[in-house]
Design an enzyme around this catalytic site. Structure first.
Site, short mmCIF file in Angstrom:
data_model
loop_
_atom_site.label_atom_id
_atom_site.label_comp_id
_atom_site.label_asym_id
_atom_site.label_seq_id
_atom_site.Cartn_x
_atom_site.Cartn_y
_atom_site.Cartn_z
N ASP A 150 -7.78 -5.36 -35.43
CA ASP A 150 -8.96 -5.98 -35.75
C ASP A 150 -9.76 -5.08 -36.53
OD1 ASP A 150 -11.55 -7.06 -36.09
OD2 ASP A 150 -11.60 -7.71 -33.97
N ARG A 161 -7.25 -30.63 -42.55
CA ARG A 161 -6.92 -29.53 -41.44
C ARG A 161 -5.84 -28.67 -41.98
NH1 ARG A 161 -3.86 -31.34 -37.57
NH2 ARG A 161 -4.83 -33.07 -37.14
N TYR A 210 -14.53 -5.10 -28.80
CA TYR A 210 -15.42 -6.08 -28.98
C TYR A 210 -15.62 -6.90 -27.64
CZ TYR A 210 -18.10 -10.37 -29.74
OH TYR A 210 -18.86 -11.56 -29.99
N LYS A 239 -18.55 -10.74 -40.62
CA LYS A 239 -19.28 -9.75 -40.67
C LYS A 239 -19.08 -9.32 -42.21
CE LYS A 239 -19.86 -10.33 -36.34
NZ LYS A 239 -18.79 -10.69 -35.78
C1 LIG Z 1 -14.85 -6.22 -33.89
C2 LIG Z 1 -15.24 -8.01 -33.67
N1 LIG Z 1 -13.82 -8.73 -33.55
C3 LIG Z 1 -14.35 -10.03 -33.44
C4 LIG Z 1 -15.56 -10.74 -33.32
C5 LIG Z 1 -15.68 -12.29 -33.30
O1 LIG Z 1 -15.97 -12.68 -34.20
P1 LIG Z 1 -16.66 -14.10 -34.24
O2 LIG Z 1 -17.97 -13.72 -33.83
O3 LIG Z 1 -16.79 -14.55 -35.64
O4 LIG Z 1 -15.80 -15.17 -33.66
C6 LIG Z 1 -16.48 -9.79 -33.31
C7 LIG Z 1 -17.99 -10.18 -33.37
O5 LIG Z 1 -18.77 -9.65 -33.26
C8 LIG Z 1 -16.37 -8.54 -33.54
O6 LIG Z 1 -17.42 -7.64 -33.75
#
Ligand SMILES: Cc1ncc(COP(=O)(O)O)c(C=O)c1O
Length: 380
Positions: free
Chosen positions: A170, A46, A98, A195
């Site tokens: 982000d 971990r 998001y 992604k």
């Molecule tokens: C811009 C953005 N940030 C964060 C996330 C969250 O990521 P995860 O689905 O890997 O938890 C997403 C998911 O679609 C996203 O599009």
């Protein structure tokens, strides 16, 4: 070295015991210690794992940060950054972030005494006006999901410096190939590695890149304490994905530009949201900030019925949540990614029932266009 070279080599030294060129998947939970208090830097998986560490070193270099920590998902990465705060602290957030991020902030972290203000980050004045005595963090998506509004990163970076706020960006939609937020004043970059970084729609993961030593130490402490770590296998997959990030991003963009122009010309489409189009309100800002315009776009079909006709009839474009994979994914933000945003707020933000989002893949673009063209014929 330049980006594509770093993507392939940073943190990826051949394995010391075998010479293996590819970093092995260290599928272990613990490590033998030579004697009490004497070990090779790894005690418990971990806390440290060599496969995860190789990925973390690679991403720290690609984002130009001090250190990176990888997590089980993008959401657990974002949660861990917000855990730096205390009850009573205030956070300013991009208003059409998001939906899962909004859900985390509004439905969970608010219960722990954190306060959130959502503003249009395409204008830094809105950020400046929202600053309170208790503000600690500005959380920005550049571009926002799904409407591709481009934050005024330079202006926001200055406000954060002046007010001593931590800027969290982000960078999931662009990846470090197109934007390196730390160069524009970010203290933290977060990713859903699910992604573009992984890029093959076969792993869920997240990352936090910190730009200050003290922040990196606290994130590392929390990564171990909270335990939402990325598995060795997923670390391997993301590392493998990153090796082709540069070429994938170039092809995503090449295809997205063609798809955006096709949709903009199509009589059944009312509006296209793609920063690479001259019609995009922040086209010039995107041109100045990014190395390219990326592979994400959204467009307005005019109604739920029209969006449904299109989505029911695509064949190559896969109707699916998520983005950034090699395959073209098409989705309906109002009922999928942004379903957790209240309807009234969605309407205010312009996330209408007729809005469709595409993550343009790297297939032959003629096939993507042919699929969309055929499906659009079904809109009456
Ligand atoms: C811009 C953005 N940030 C964060 C996330 C969250 O990521 P995860 O689905 O890997 O938890 C997403 C998911 O679609 C996203 O599009």
């Amino acid at each position: 070295m330049a980006f594509a070279t770093e993507a392939i080599h940073a943190g990826q030294e051949p394995d010391q015991s075998t010479g293996s060129v590819s970093v092995p998947i260290y599928q272990t939970s613990t490590y033998v210690q030579e004697a009490l208090g004497r070990h090779k830097g790894f005690e418990y998986a971990r806390t440290q794992n060599p496969t995860r560490l190789a990925l973390e070193r690679n991403l720290a270099v690609l984002e130009g940060g001090m250190a990176c920590h990888c997590f089980a998902s993008g959401m657990s990465a974002i949660t861990t950054v917000l855990m730096l705060l205390e009850a009573g602290d205030h956070v300013i957030v991009s208003e059409n972030t998001y939906g899962g991020t909004y859900r985390l902030f509004d439905k969970i972290l608010r219960n722990f005494g954190l306060e959130f203000t959502y503003v249009d980050t395409s204008n830094a004045v809105h950020v400046s006006e929202a600053v309170r005595k208790t503000t600690r963090v500005v959380f920005v998506e550049v571009p926002t999901n799904p409407l591709m509004s481009i934050a005024d990163l330079g202006g926001i970076g200055e406000i954060c410096r002046r007010e001593e706020l931590r800027l969290v960006v982000d960078n999931t939609f662009l990846s470090p190939y197109l934007l390196r937020p730390i160069e524009h004043g970010a203290d933290f970059v977060v990713h859903s590695t699910t992604k573009y970084l992984n890029g093959h729609s076969d792993s869920v993961g997240g990352a936090v890149i910190s730009n200050r030593r003290e922040d990196a130490e606290r994130i590392g402490f929390m990564q171990n304490a909270i335990g939402a770590i990325l598995s060795p296998f997923d670390s391997f997959l993301v590392m493998r994905g990153i090796k082709t990030l540069a070429v994938r991003m170039q092809k995503h963009e090449e295809n997205a530009r063609i798809v955006a122009s096709f949709l903009e010309e199509h009589p059944k489409i009312e509006r296209v949201f793609y920063p690479g189009l001259a019609s995009h309100p922040q086209h010039q800002r995107a041109r100045a900030l990014f190395k390219g315009f990326g592979g994400m776009l959204a467009f307005e079909t005019g109604s739920l019925a029209a969006a449904r006709s299109l989505l029911d009839n695509v064949q190559l474009c896969a109707l699916a949540e998520s983005l950034g994979g090699v395959e073209t994914l098409i989705s309906h933000p109002a009922t999928m990614t942004h379903a957790s945003v209240p309807a009234q707020q969605r309407a205010r933000l312009g996330i209408s029932d007729g809005l469709v989002r595409i993550s343009v893949g790297i297939e032959d673009v003629e096939d993507i266009i042919a699929d969309l063209n055929k499906a659009l014929e079904h809109i009456s």
